[in-house]
Structure formats: structure tokens, C-alpha cells
Design a protein around this motif. Structure first.
Motif, short mmCIF file in Angstrom:
data_model
loop_
_atom_site.label_atom_id
_atom_site.label_comp_id
_atom_site.label_asym_id
_atom_site.label_seq_id
_atom_site.Cartn_x
_atom_site.Cartn_y
_atom_site.Cartn_z
N LEU A 1 -54.91 -29.75 -1.49
CA LEU A 1 -54.37 -29.48 -2.82
C LEU A 1 -52.84 -29.44 -2.81
O LEU A 1 -52.20 -29.83 -3.78
N SER A 2 -52.27 -28.97 -1.69
CA SER A 2 -50.82 -28.83 -1.63
C SER A 2 -50.09 -30.16 -1.60
O SER A 2 -48.87 -30.22 -1.77
N ARG B 1 -50.37 -29.40 -10.17
CA ARG B 1 -51.60 -28.64 -9.89
C ARG B 1 -51.85 -27.62 -10.99
O ARG B 1 -53.00 -27.41 -11.42
N LEU C 1 -50.34 -32.25 -3.84
CA LEU C 1 -49.96 -32.42 -5.24
C LEU C 1 -48.92 -31.36 -5.58
O LEU C 1 -49.09 -30.19 -5.25
N ALA D 1 -50.43 -21.88 -7.64
CA ALA D 1 -49.50 -22.92 -8.12
C ALA D 1 -48.43 -22.31 -9.02
O ALA D 1 -47.28 -22.77 -9.02
N THR E 1 -57.15 -22.29 -8.26
CA THR E 1 -56.16 -23.31 -7.91
C THR E 1 -54.86 -23.07 -8.68
O THR E 1 -53.75 -23.26 -8.15
#
Length: 407
Positions: free
Chosen positions: A286-287, A294, A289, A336, A332
Motif C-alpha cells: 500500500l505504501s 491512498r 501509493l 494515510a 487504510t
């Protein structure tokens, strides 16, 4: 030194197999994540206790939601004071003092004779519990090796979010036996027992004179005049308000065909657990992005899944899948926001993160009131209102996508 900036003077000792100067990662993450579930989870326990508390306190479940709101507002306010204290006296000292105070406050909540006392005592409990999160984030950034720090922060954050699910499940199970008052007594006992591992596992941090409260408060008005930061804080409010409103709706306005069925409601609450495990594991992917992207995408997914859940009626399995995706999106989005706030205000991160945490729990406090106000309109209406708020949050976060020099 603020909670999300690594110390330039890490501890000198290390456990066997640990890089010199850094604390053992596994033991630290396990302890802080577990405490995050227990302490932050006190915000959410009452969401599973609304009916038994209402019966005992001679009021309605909608009125009992004020015990969640009072805790949340006090908790949010506490961040603004505890953050600078953590920098000055060290995370272990502040966490220990907070746990002692929270143990006493949590035990006393169990003796509340009526709703007024329950609201007042929950406010005290929220103030004392506020010592944990700033201390936990500060400890991770002072004592965990940089290459493992992102994973540690994600795990601790996921534990705090997971508390909304885990502590509701635990509270529902305990309330079905010895009753709702036992939930607070048991929580107080676990907090008291945690003092020993906190003392043995966590390391002291040298005291640092950073100007204390006056220094932190002086930066806050300036930050609130920055449009992009203010929009991010507002997006944080919508994120947590939608998250808590959805879970409150399960209790006060249960989905058609599921309301009054403890097993089905327990299934819905537990359905999110895989997401809370998966998000930390997916953190490296995920990181890749950028944090603002995110954040916007996660808020959008949360809005869509909340809307879908509002249309599923009493289909327990489909609702469980929707909640799984919803909670994954929220889990998520939360880290972020922290990353985006840090990048937006690099010269005043301590104050910026304190305001973020305050916004987070203002939202968590408003969620039960949103659900309570719309209870008469039904489960679907509450979820659609939460979805609208989340969509607004995604729109508020859009300016963060534009690349600009840090403010």
C-alpha cells in the motif's frame, strides 16, 4: 521532540538479536498493540452495552450513546495536553501514570448509579485514557529501528481501530454473563496487570525541554489557518464519524431481520477482523501509493461500501462482506492521514499530529450521536448518512493530491 519524529539519541542498550540502540520490535509491537485494543477500546465498549445499560440506568439506548460521546470528546481534548507532556517526561512515564489513573477511572464507571453519573465518569475515563496513544506513537518513533518503524506504527494504529470491533465483541460476551458493570471492572483489572510489562518491556526516554504546553499551543492556531490542513482534519472527522456511526447503527437500529439476534450481530461485528489483520500485512504494498492518493481512494471505497451495506437488508453474509471491505478502507485511510499531515506541516508536526488525533476522536464522538438521531429512520438511513459524510471527506482530501511545497 514530537511523537512522530525519531529521536536523534536512541537508547544505548539492545536485546540479543536486536540492532544496537533500538528496542526489540516484536515485544514492543505486541505490548503496544494489545494495550491499544484495551485502552482505546474503552471508547467503543458501550456501543455493545447500550441496551443493558439503558435498562439498568432507567433510560433509553439512544440516551446512553452520550456515554460514548462524553468519553470521546474528553479523550480528544486530552491529546492536546498529553502530547507535549510525553515529549517532556518520556512516553514510558506518561503511559504508566495514565494507566494508573485510567485503571481507577474505569473501575469507578462500573458503579455509576444513573445516566448523569455514567456520562460524567466516562468523561473522566476518557481524559485518563488519552495518555496512551501519544505515548505509544512517541515510544515507537524514539525506540524502534527506522526500517521497522512503519510496520510498528501500522500495527499500533490497526490495534486502535481494531478495538472498535474486538472490544465490542468482548463487551457483548461479558455483558451476557455477569453484566455490563463487569465489563468495566474486568477492563480495569487488565489495565492494572499491564503496568508490569510496561515497566519491564519499555525503556525510559531522556527528558527533553521543548517548551512544553505553551510551545505546542502556540503552533496550533497557525496550523488551523492553513486551508489544506484544516480540510484534512475535517476529512478525519468524517472518517471516524462514519466508522463509529456504522457500528452504533448495528446496536441501536440493527439491520432488518438481524436486530435482536445476538449471534447475527456478533457475526457482523467480527466480520471486520480479517481486514484489520490484512492491512498491516499489506502495508509495504500500500505504501507504494502516495499517502494522499491512498487517503482519497480509501475514503471513496468506505463511502461506496457503506452505501452498499445500506441496501443489503437482512442478508447477514453480504453485510459481513461489506463491513469487511468498509473496515479495510478505514484502516487504510487512518495511517494515510497521519503521513499526509506530517508532509504538510513538517516544521510543526507535534502540534499537527495532536490536532489530527483530536479531530479523529471528535469524529468518533459524533458518530454515536448521528446514529442515535437517525435511529427512527432505520439502519439503511444511518448508513447512507455515514456514506455521504465519507464522500464529503474524500472531497475534502482532494487538495492534498496537488504537489506543493510543505507549509
Amino acid at each position: 521532540m514530537h511523537p512522530l519524529v525519531p529521536s536523534r539519541h536512541p537508547a544505548k542498550t539492545a536485546a540479543p538479536g536486536t540492532p544496537p540502540g533500538w528496542a526489540p520490535t516484536t515485544a514492543t509491537i505486541t505490548l503496544l498493540t494489545s494495550l491499544g485494543v484495551l485502552v482505546v477500546g474503552q471508547m467503543y465498549t458501550v456501543l455493545a452495552l447500550l441496551s443493558p445499560m439503558a435498562l439498568s440506568l432507567h433510560t433509553t439506548p439512544e440516551q446512553v450513546t452520550w456515554t460514548a460521546t462524553s468519553f470521546g470528546f474528553a479523550y480528544a481534548a486530552g491529546f492536546l495536553v498529553v502530547g507535549p507532556l510525553t515529549d517532556r517526561y518520556g512516553p514510558r512515564a506518561v503511559m504508566t501514570a495514565g494507566l494508573v489513573a485510567a485503571t481507577a477511572a474505569t473501575a469507578v464507571v462500573s458503579a455509576a448509579p444513573d445516566l448523569t453519573w455514567a456520562i460524567a465518569l466516562r468523561m473522566v475515563q476518557g481524559l485518563t485514557a488519552a495518555a496512551f496513544a501519544p505515548a505509544a506513537f512517541s515510544y515507537v518513533t524514539h525506540h524502534i529501528a527506522p526500517k521497522r518503524r512503519a510496520m510498528a506504527l501500522t500495527c499500533v494504529t490497526s490495534g486502535m481501530l481494531g478495538a472498535a470491533v474486538l472490544m465490542q465483541i468482548a463487551a457483548q460476551a461479558v455483558a451476557a454473563g455477569p453484566g455490563w458493570r463487569a465489563v468495566f471492572l474486568l477492563s480495569a483489572a487488565l489495565m492494572a496487570l499491564s503496568l508490569l510489562p510496561v515497566h519491564r518491556t519499555l525503556r525510559p526516554t531522556p527528558r527533553q525541554d521543548t517548551g512544553g504546553l505553551l510551545h505546542a499551543f502556540a503552533a496550533m492556531p497557525r496550523l488551523l489557518r492553513r486551508g489544506r490542513l484544516l480540510a484534512l482534519y475535517a476529512a478525519t472527522v468524517t472518517l471516524m464519524a462514519g466508522f463509529v456511526a456504522l457500528y452504533t447503527a448495528v446496536s441501536v437500529a440493527g439491520p432488518p431481520g438481524i436486530a435482536g439476534n445476538p449471534t447475527a450481530i456478533l457475526t457482523l461485528r467480527a466480520s471486520a477482523l480479517p481486514a484489520l489483520v490484512a492491512v498491516p500485512l499489506l502495508a509495504p504494498t500500500l505504501s507504494r501509493l502516495a499517502a494522499p492518493k491512498r487517503l482519497v481512494l480509501a475514503l471513496g471505497v468506505a463511502a461506496v461500501t457503506a452505501t452498499a451495506a445500506s441496501l443489503l437488508g437482512g442478508h447477514t453474509i453480504l453485510l459481513a462482506v461489506a463491513l469487511l471491505l468498509f473496515v479495510g478502507a478505514v484502516a487504510t485511510a487512518a495511517p494515510a492521514v497521519v503521513e499526509t499531515v506530517n508532509a504538510t506541516a513538517p516544521h510543526a508536526r507535534g502540534a499537527a499530529v495532536a490536532l489530527y488525533a483530536c479531530s479523529m476522536f471528535i469524529g468518533a464522538s459524533l458518530g454515536p450521536q448521528l446514529a442515535g438521531a437517525l435511529t427512527g429512520q432505520g439502519f439503511g438511513t444511518i448508513l447512507r448518512a455515514a456514506a455521504a459524510g465519507l464522500a464529503l471527506g474524500a472531497a475534502l482530501a482532494l487538495p492534498a493530491l496537488r504537489r506543493r511545497h510543505p507549509e
